[in-house]
Design a protein around this motif. Structure first.
Motif, mmCIF file in Angstrom:
data_model
loop_
_atom_site.group_PDB
_atom_site.id
_atom_site.type_symbol
_atom_site.label_atom_id
_atom_site.label_comp_id
_atom_site.label_asym_id
_atom_site.label_seq_id
_atom_site.Cartn_x
_atom_site.Cartn_y
_atom_site.Cartn_z
ATOM 1 N N PRO A 47 24.563 -24.470 7.241
ATOM 2 C CA PRO A 47 23.268 -25.163 7.312
ATOM 3 C C PRO A 47 22.156 -24.328 7.932
ATOM 4 O O PRO A 47 20.979 -24.642 7.764
ATOM 5 N N GLU A 48 22.507 -23.266 8.673
ATOM 6 C CA GLU A 48 21.481 -22.435 9.305
ATOM 7 C C GLU A 48 21.193 -21.152 8.518
ATOM 8 O O GLU A 48 20.413 -20.315 8.963
ATOM 9 N N ALA A 49 21.820 -20.984 7.363
ATOM 10 C CA ALA A 49 21.496 -19.845 6.513
ATOM 11 C C ALA A 49 20.113 -20.084 5.899
ATOM 12 O O ALA A 49 19.768 -21.222 5.543
ATOM 13 N N PRO A 50 19.296 -19.028 5.769
ATOM 14 C CA PRO A 50 17.910 -19.205 5.318
ATOM 15 C C PRO A 50 17.768 -19.942 3.988
ATOM 16 O O PRO A 50 16.921 -20.829 3.866
ATOM 17 N N GLU A 51 18.578 -19.600 3.003
ATOM 18 C CA GLU A 51 18.443 -20.258 1.701
ATOM 19 C C GLU A 51 18.879 -21.721 1.763
ATOM 20 O O GLU A 51 18.323 -22.580 1.080
ATOM 21 N N GLN A 52 19.882 -21.989 2.571
ATOM 22 C CA GLN A 52 20.317 -23.378 2.722
ATOM 23 C C GLN A 52 19.217 -24.212 3.382
ATOM 24 O O GLN A 52 18.938 -25.335 2.975
#
Length: 403
Positions: A111-116
């Motif tokens: 959830p903290e990945a940029p695309e997510q």
């Protein structure tokens, strides 16, 4: 040992491949900035289209919501479709064939990945069960962050629709066909696996319910391309991303699935054989996660439809692959890493040249030379972006032809 069997043409759906030396999908993370293919990607595929019987693209993300790696390409936007057209045009100009591998990572996202974050949606999976053992080194402040518990997708038919839309976009981008990524513990595998799928509705529980999403996705995408232009890649031995069932359950699940797929007469089924190196590198509580068994002998005979090719994958030498074809146990062999080091791999095999895979392989270049936290906007613009693209050529398009 002769490799002549690899050099024979193969009828694959409506296409005749120039040989049986196929290029497997491989994540390379060079679509900067963010997720749109660029000129570097065009050159990479152009180089390999000169001799490959069939190229299967790197995993192409079917939605921004289902993203794991930074700078892996997608196919949910018109900008991406237009960019992929340049790739397919380059491949076709070299007389090559290219299928798009359709990919959604499911619970392997973060959830903290940029695309997510940019998608504005939660991490979806069949059930709210985390994949153990993950690391997200591209997320600031979380170099060892493990996978988090996902949200069970309320209606899996939504996922089928996402794959269908991706196939429509792939056809517009002039891909010759599509391959479902049903391996490596990503979302379709998660539905198949009893350890990841605890649903009690029609999408979980029994084998028939757990394989439902794969069959429905194939049926819907076949309406777009025709079944003769659809393939799938499966990894019954499990291993990566915390998947792997007890042996009897794995055999029952994948035997049932492959038998049902075979009835549909799709272009091909690719099976990843068990690999001591690949499937044992993912340890959970210090133990290998994979399910060792002879994948090729167990499931290969279930591919009986004359319309469907059976492709073997993972760690084959040309000689070993040719023997498998000669014995009638496979239609073609899909190679991965050898295609990285040798852009003219099929010509190397034809000329009997020794492969230099692990003496030349640039391990740092497998997933790209990224500075820390490569999603930062100041690293994606102007001179910084130009410098980054130069770095990304290393281990990607800088391997020369060997013959």
């Amino acid at each position: 040992m002769t490799t002549a069997a690899l050099l024979r043409p193969l009828q694959l759906g409506p296409y005749t491949t120039r040989n049986r030396i196929f290029m497997s999908a491989m994540t390379r993370n060079r679509s900067v900035p963010t997720n749109v293919p660029n000129d570097l990607n065009v050159e990479y595929y152009r180089q390999r289209a000169r001799s490959a019987g069939l190229i299967v693209s790197e995993g192409i993300l079917v939605s921004q919501q289902g993203t794991e790696y930074p700078h892996a390409p997608g196919i949910w936007s018109q900008e991406q479709v237009n960019a992929w057209k340049k790739v397919t045009d380059a491949v076709h100009a070299e007389g090559g064939l290219i299928f798009a591998q359709l990919w959604h990572v499911g619970r392997v996202a973060h959830p903290e990945a940029p695309e997510q974050i940019a998608s504005g949606e939660p991490v979806y999976a069949p059930s709210a069960i985390a994949a153990r053992g993950g690391k997200f080194r591209h997320i600031p402040g979380k170099p060892d962050a493990t996978y988090v518990t996902p949200t069970g997708i309320p209606n899996p038919k939504t996922l089928v629709d996402i794959f269908t839309k991706a196939a429509i976009n792939a056809k517009e981008a002039n891909f010759d066909g599509v391959e479902f990524h049903g391996a490596h513990g990503y979302v379709l595998t998660q539905f198949l696996e009893s350890g990841a799928n605890h649903r009690t509705d029609e999408w979980g529980g029994s084998v028939a319910n757990r394989i439902r999403i794969v069959l429905e996705a194939i049926d819907e995408v076949s309406k777009i391309y025709g079944p003769e232009r659809v393939g799938i890649k499966l990894s019954p031995a499990g291993g990566p991303n915390d998947v792997g069932m007890p042996l009897d359950e794995a055999i029952e699940t994948y035997s049932t699935l492959i038998t049902e797929i075979d009835k549909r007469g799709i272009a091909y089924i690719t099976l990843m054989r068990y690999s001591e190196m690949m499937d044992n590198m993912y340890l959970i509580d210090g133990k290998p996660r994979g399910t060792p068994h002879d994948v090729i002998s167990t499931y290969g005979p279930l591919v009986k439809n004359p319309k469907t090719a059976f492709i073997a994958n993972v760690g084959y030498t040309p000689e070993e692959g040719a023997k498998l074809i000669e014995e009638g146990k496979a239609s073609a062999i899909s190679f991965g890493i050898p295609w990285i080091v040798h852009p003219d791999l099929a010509k190397m095999v034809e000329k009997g040249k020794p492969l230099e895979v692990f003496t030349k392989l640039d391990m740092r270049g497998l997933y790209g030379y990224f500075p820390p936290y490569p999603h930062r906007e100041d690293q994606m613009k102007g001179e910084n972006l130009a410098e980054l693209k130069e770095e990304l050529k290393k281990g990607y398009t800088d391997y020369p032809d060997s013959v």
